[in-house]
Write an enzyme that holds these catalytic residues in place. Sequence first.
Site, PDB file in Angstrom:
ATOM      1  N   TRP A 157     -42.257  63.299  66.065  1.00 23.47           N
ATOM      2  CA  TRP A 157     -42.462  61.828  66.359  1.00 23.47           C
ATOM      3  C   TRP A 157     -41.873  61.137  65.003  1.00 23.47           C
ATOM      4  CZ3 TRP A 157     -42.627  61.462  71.180  1.00 23.47           C
ATOM      5  CH2 TRP A 157     -43.291  62.342  71.810  1.00 23.47           C
ATOM      6  N   ASP A 158     -41.792  61.834  63.915  1.00 23.25           N
ATOM      7  CA  ASP A 158     -41.111  61.171  62.634  1.00 23.25           C
ATOM      8  C   ASP A 158     -40.062  61.273  62.700  1.00 23.25           C
ATOM      9  OD1 ASP A 158     -43.342  60.403  60.869  1.00 23.25           O
ATOM     10  OD2 ASP A 158     -43.571  62.270  59.838  1.00 23.25           O
ATOM     11  N   LEU A 159     -39.408  62.335  62.930  1.00 19.23           N
ATOM     12  CA  LEU A 159     -38.192  62.570  63.236  1.00 19.23           C
ATOM     13  C   LEU A 159     -37.240  61.647  64.177  1.00 19.23           C
ATOM     14  CD1 LEU A 159     -38.345  66.448  62.874  1.00 19.23           C
ATOM     15  CD2 LEU A 159     -37.146  64.708  61.203  1.00 19.23           C
TER      16      LEU A 159
END
Lengths: 398, 398
Positions: A157-159
């Site tokens: 999700w960060d990426l």
Amino acid sequence: MYDLLTGLCVIEASSFVASPTAGLYCAQMGAEVIRVDQIGGGPDFRRWPVTPNNDSLYWENLNRAKKSVALDLGRPEGRELLQRLVRSTGQFITNFPASGFLAHDVLAAERPDLVTVRVMGWADGSPALDYTVNNSVGYPMMTGPGPDPINHVLPAWDLLSGAYAAFALLAAIQRRSVTGQGAELRIPLSDVAIGTVANLGGIAEVLSTGENRPRLGNTVYGLFGRDFVTRDGVRAMIVVVTPRQWSNLLAALGLGEAVTRLEAQRGVSFAKDDGLRFAHRDALFPLFEAAIAARDHAELAAAFDAAGIVHSRYRTLLDAARDPDLVANNPIFGAVNNPSGVAYPAAGSFATVPQLERQPPRPAPRNGEHSEEVLTTRLSLSTGEIAHLIDTGVVGIA
Amino acid sequence: MYDLLTGLCVIEASSFVASPTAGLYCAQMGAEVIRVDQIGGGPDFRRWPVTPNNDSLYWENLNRAKKSVALDLGRPEGRELLQRLVRSTGQFITNFPASGFLAHDVLAAERPDLVTVRVMGWADGSPALDYTVNNSVGYPMMTGPGPDPINHVLPAWDLLSGAYAAFALLAAIQRRSVTGQGAELRIPLSDVAIGTVANLGGIAEVLSTGENRPRLGNTVYGLFGRDFVTRDGVRAMIVVVTPRQWSNLLAALGLGEAVTRLEAQRGVSFAKDDGLRFAHRDALFPLFEAAIAARDHAELAAAFDAAGIVHSRYRTLLDAARDPDLVANNPIFGAVNNPSGVAYPAAGSFATVPQLERQPPRPAPRNGEHSEEVLTTRLSLSTGEIAHLIDTGVVGIA
């Protein structure tokens, strides 16, 4: 490195993965990305993996090709310098809180065409991280054989939020080039996650059926795909997504007749229907398990490659890092002098442009390495003014 | 939906997840995205989850807000129409092979400023999918408690590649606006995956240590983060990334004295060091397990929220879909008339722009719904010409 974004200057005040990758992708495409941090480094500056000298291999890879300005952000003078830098460029990537000294309205009051891209946790501003958003939307309860939830290791999700933030920045700049207007784009991890669940059909699925999808282990939902083990003990993933791949796979494994018999028994045809191949996996998988367990991996891999079948063996990260095609001889990698002093292949842009020459990757900066340069060029501060800011601890230099 | 990219028209010839999400993100930001498919649908048109009528909930969510042109791509006439559409707009997103009738050089010969973004499998052009790239770079061997590899369920590499492709498209358009020059940007899933491993420090780590990272189950590497179970049996993820969160967590759980004793025993201070909190997890985790097992979830959640501690409980996808904050009342969702006839909340742009009014999501097209409109407006074909193409089966209409 490519020069697609030459002339674009972005201030980045951020930490961890999402917001820094947005800046990284811009820097690798030729933008001047100036990361502003607390003197001595922000909360991610020592994040593991670290070297024996406690230099972060994580930080120096996520911040490659950027410049670094170090300020004491706990003091009004440091905060004001960051505000002035943002206003001087007109582009800002951050994961700082939406209110406070880096609020868009505060910054845009003196720079109305400012574009701010802000990565957030929850949409309401409360804190969240990749690993607490992920279990909120249900993926760990679908991962692995069960019954316990299994977290992902990749901060997906960060990426995804980081890449989307880089896209959103350029979209807002595109609008500004037409309208002259700035904007703030808020990108909460939670909206990226639940929006992606929706984009993949997941919200529609569970709300219309009223049920969760069963846990499938390493089986891919809705098509023919799973891990199998060869005679010599190699575990490999095989996935079929076209009619040609299916017929070629049956031919490669000598399963044509057995599958034809099964189709007759069940009154179906698998030739052109991913869903049926999934629905009847109870009968298909044993046939494939036996056929694959009767052959060595090298023999199968050669046959699969010749037939355009999508497959790959499971490897460790070290196996992958030592694969010359993937790393040492891969043009996206190159050698740089890293601040840690450790030598290893460094990655550049994921995209390759055949028409352009790829420039080598660049190292991450040391904390404050570009403080003097940036304060001179962006804010026109004099040598004396900068020296005073350094002496009084407002500005840090490498 | 926002109008950031108004005036941009993109032809998309693609399937599955990565390339369609690139088009989706552009469409949700106001671009006119025209997806061109085989008459009757491409290989992803019936991808599960499907409705009882065999309409794909997956397809209609990944292709929201796009237009659809249906052509017989097996015939020269259909292929030529697709080539002409690409040339007519100048922007092209695809995962078709790099050589052949949709090769960039073929298309750009008559449109030198063309920007092509091509999502690929392996960088050498051989086929790969998310699930066969993932196990090639090592993540399944790090996921879960072991010893067997565990695949991710979220197609993270597809999604990251799609968002990066949308970014790359706008970066290349930005360059063209300065130089007048087109380009092809090739984005292989394999380079996105291994490049991301590198960006997160993974290549540096394993090549410098010569060892793989141990499997950690649900523990986050390099900081204090794990799942814990409360007295009433709720499993929750707790992650600490700042000194303040750490001290607040100790206070909330009454663990200050016990942790101080541990610090004295081990000769370390956990106050400001994520890495030490991870390195000494053998002693820290039992303290937290006991403290959390002694309290109910509601009590803990309230205390954690008040103290800014990052936590969340594990939920299923159905739990998440029924959470009003996340879906029903979330402004990124809205109601649309889906081609499947099934009603459910549909997602729009992940980004929210406080300065602009969010427009409602739009439905996916039916296959060929916009064939006549697009051939008229983009290629200036006459009604008679289009009727002939439909009669001869070159063009399909909804």
